[in-house]
Design a protein around this motif. Structure first.
Motif, PDB file in Angstrom:
ATOM      1  N   ARG A 160     -30.628  47.072 -37.129  1.00 26.97           N
ATOM      2  CA  ARG A 160     -29.462  47.702 -36.507  1.00 26.97           C
ATOM      3  C   ARG A 160     -29.413  47.404 -35.007  1.00 26.97           C
ATOM      4  NH1 ARG A 160     -27.994  51.629 -33.472  1.00 26.97           N
ATOM      5  NH2 ARG A 160     -30.053  52.524 -33.194  1.00 26.97           N
ATOM      6  N   LEU A 161     -30.574  47.436 -34.369  1.00 26.32           N
ATOM      7  CA  LEU A 161     -30.632  47.205 -32.926  1.00 26.32           C
ATOM      8  C   LEU A 161     -30.437  45.738 -32.534  1.00 26.32           C
ATOM      9  CD1 LEU A 161     -33.622  49.514 -31.936  1.00 26.32           C
ATOM     10  CD2 LEU A 161     -31.253  49.764 -31.174  1.00 26.32           C
ATOM     11  N   LEU A 162     -30.900  44.803 -33.368  1.00 26.34           N
ATOM     12  CA  LEU A 162     -31.003  43.417 -32.914  1.00 26.34           C
ATOM     13  C   LEU A 162     -30.195  42.368 -33.663  1.00 26.34           C
ATOM     14  CD1 LEU A 162     -34.844  43.346 -32.216  1.00 26.34           C
ATOM     15  CD2 LEU A 162     -32.982  43.614 -30.552  1.00 26.34           C
ATOM     16  N   HIS A 163     -29.990  42.513 -34.949  1.00 24.62           N
ATOM     17  CA  HIS A 163     -29.474  41.396 -35.739  1.00 24.62           C
ATOM     18  C   HIS A 163     -28.051  40.965 -35.383  1.00 24.62           C
ATOM     19  CE1 HIS A 163     -32.630  41.362 -39.199  1.00 24.62           C
ATOM     20  NE2 HIS A 163     -33.176  41.366 -38.002  1.00 24.62           N
ATOM     21  N   HIS A 164     -27.261  41.833 -34.821  1.00 25.01           N
ATOM     22  CA  HIS A 164     -25.891  41.453 -34.472  1.00 25.01           C
ATOM     23  C   HIS A 164     -25.806  40.526 -33.248  1.00 25.01           C
ATOM     24  CE1 HIS A 164     -26.677  44.981 -31.954  1.00 25.01           C
ATOM     25  NE2 HIS A 164     -25.719  44.538 -31.156  1.00 25.01           N
ATOM     26  N   PHE A 165     -26.918  40.312 -32.556  1.00 26.54           N
ATOM     27  CA  PHE A 165     -26.924  39.435 -31.388  1.00 26.54           C
ATOM     28  C   PHE A 165     -27.062  37.964 -31.754  1.00 26.54           C
ATOM     29  CE2 PHE A 165     -28.472  43.419 -29.392  1.00 26.54           C
ATOM     30  CZ  PHE A 165     -27.540  43.519 -28.359  1.00 26.54           C
ATOM     31  N   TYR A 166     -27.536  37.639 -32.958  1.00 24.84           N
ATOM     32  CA  TYR A 166     -27.933  36.271 -33.289  1.00 24.84           C
ATOM     33  C   TYR A 166     -26.825  35.426 -33.904  1.00 24.84           C
ATOM     34  CZ  TYR A 166     -32.410  38.731 -32.995  1.00 24.84           C
ATOM     35  OH  TYR A 166     -33.463  39.520 -32.592  1.00 24.84           O
ATOM     36  N   ASP A 167     -26.748  34.182 -33.438  1.00 30.82           N
ATOM     37  CA  ASP A 167     -25.861  33.196 -34.041  1.00 30.82           C
ATOM     38  C   ASP A 167     -26.378  31.808 -33.694  1.00 30.82           C
ATOM     39  OD1 ASP A 167     -23.773  32.052 -35.418  1.00 30.82           O
ATOM     40  OD2 ASP A 167     -22.439  32.081 -33.678  1.00 30.82           O
ATOM     41  N   PRO A 168     -26.974  31.119 -34.661  1.00 29.57           N
ATOM     42  CA  PRO A 168     -27.148  31.505 -36.068  1.00 29.57           C
ATOM     43  C   PRO A 168     -28.316  32.484 -36.225  1.00 29.57           C
ATOM     44  CG  PRO A 168     -28.205  29.403 -35.684  1.00 29.57           C
ATOM     45  CD  PRO A 168     -27.523  29.794 -34.383  1.00 29.57           C
ATOM     46  N   PHE A 169     -28.444  33.012 -37.434  1.00 29.72           N
ATOM     47  CA  PHE A 169     -29.546  33.913 -37.708  1.00 29.72           C
ATOM     48  C   PHE A 169     -30.855  33.120 -37.648  1.00 29.72           C
ATOM     49  CE2 PHE A 169     -32.357  36.695 -40.078  1.00 29.72           C
ATOM     50  CZ  PHE A 169     -32.053  37.897 -39.473  1.00 29.72           C
ATOM     51  N   PRO A 170     -31.894  33.673 -37.015  1.00 31.82           N
ATOM     52  CA  PRO A 170     -33.124  32.906 -36.803  1.00 31.82           C
ATOM     53  C   PRO A 170     -33.918  32.639 -38.084  1.00 31.82           C
ATOM     54  CG  PRO A 170     -33.380  35.148 -35.996  1.00 31.82           C
ATOM     55  CD  PRO A 170     -31.949  34.995 -36.395  1.00 31.82           C
ATOM     56  N   THR A 171     -34.582  31.502 -38.058  1.00 34.76           N
ATOM     57  CA  THR A 171     -35.569  31.182 -39.080  1.00 34.76           C
ATOM     58  C   THR A 171     -36.907  31.699 -38.573  1.00 34.76           C
ATOM     59  OG1 THR A 171     -34.394  29.193 -39.747  1.00 34.76           O
ATOM     60  CG2 THR A 171     -36.733  29.301 -40.307  1.00 34.76           C
ATOM     61  N   VAL A 172     -37.625  32.405 -39.432  1.00 41.99           N
ATOM     62  CA  VAL A 172     -38.927  32.956 -39.075  1.00 41.99           C
ATOM     63  C   VAL A 172     -40.004  32.168 -39.805  1.00 41.99           C
ATOM     64  CG1 VAL A 172     -40.398  35.011 -39.167  1.00 41.99           C
ATOM     65  CG2 VAL A 172     -37.941  35.250 -38.691  1.00 41.99           C
ATOM     66  N   GLU A 173     -41.011  31.728 -39.069  1.00 46.33           N
ATOM     67  CA  GLU A 173     -42.114  30.996 -39.651  1.00 46.33           C
ATOM     68  C   GLU A 173     -43.427  31.663 -39.283  1.00 46.33           C
ATOM     69  OE1 GLU A 173     -40.635  26.471 -39.832  1.00 46.33           O
ATOM     70  OE2 GLU A 173     -40.893  27.247 -37.785  1.00 46.33           O
ATOM     71  N   HIS A 174     -44.456  31.418 -40.092  1.00 46.83           N
ATOM     72  CA  HIS A 174     -45.766  32.021 -39.897  1.00 46.83           C
ATOM     73  C   HIS A 174     -46.818  30.928 -39.742  1.00 46.83           C
ATOM     74  CE1 HIS A 174     -43.336  35.056 -41.987  1.00 46.83           C
ATOM     75  NE2 HIS A 174     -43.951  35.880 -41.165  1.00 46.83           N
ATOM     76  N   PHE A 175     -47.763  31.150 -38.823  1.00 49.39           N
ATOM     77  CA  PHE A 175     -48.776  30.156 -38.510  1.00 49.39           C
ATOM     78  C   PHE A 175     -50.154  30.795 -38.502  1.00 49.39           C
ATOM     79  CE2 PHE A 175     -44.800  28.936 -36.648  1.00 49.39           C
ATOM     80  CZ  PHE A 175     -44.721  27.568 -36.833  1.00 49.39           C
ATOM     81  N   LYS A 176     -51.162  29.971 -38.816  1.00 56.30           N
ATOM     82  CA  LYS A 176     -52.541  30.418 -38.689  1.00 56.30           C
ATOM     83  C   LYS A 176     -53.258  29.447 -37.765  1.00 56.30           C
ATOM     84  CE  LYS A 176     -54.116  28.225 -42.942  1.00 56.30           C
ATOM     85  NZ  LYS A 176     -54.802  28.421 -44.207  1.00 56.30           N
ATOM     86  N   LYS A 177     -54.181  29.958 -36.981  1.00 55.85           N
ATOM     87  CA  LYS A 177     -54.883  29.164 -35.972  1.00 55.85           C
ATOM     88  C   LYS A 177     -55.832  28.179 -36.648  1.00 55.85           C
ATOM     89  CE  LYS A 177     -56.208  31.346 -32.368  1.00 55.85           C
ATOM     90  NZ  LYS A 177     -56.912  32.228 -31.441  1.00 55.85           N
TER      91      LYS A 177
END
Length: 98
Positions: A77-94
């Motif tokens: 509710r606080l953040l998602h309306h700011f994005y264009d396009p919607f971000p891709t989220v990725e995960h990494f390990k060291k």
């Protein structure tokens, strides 16, 4: 430890509002089980571009514990309306440390 990385593209002219909302939303993510730390960086070369980095104990702490929680609904509710396009989220390990 898992590092979540998301490139955020904030709609033009909404950067100040986004940064204020992100400061409010930070308490939400930092209260979650498995949360370690997070940082949000503003790009110098590209207006409206931010890099979000979040450290989690496990992948599931993010993908299940946070994403399937009621607190995530407030985050959205606080953040998602700011994005264009919607971000891709990725995960990494060291794999190495300098």
């Amino acid at each position: 430890m898992i590092l979540e990385a998301a490139m955020l593209h904030v709609k033009e002219g909404m950067e100040g509002e986004f940064e204020a909302a992100f400061r409010k939303a930070s308490h939400i993510i930092s209260s979650m089980k498995g949360y370690i730390d997070h940082e949000c960086h503003k790009c110098i070369e590209a207006e409206g571009k931010y890099l979000l980095l979040v450290k989690w104990e496990t992948l599931e702490d993010h993908t299940v514990g946070f994403r399937q929680s009621q607190k995530y609904q407030e985050w959205k509710r606080l953040l998602h309306h700011f994005y264009d396009p919607f971000p891709t989220v990725e995960h990494f390990k060291k794999v190495a440390k300098g």
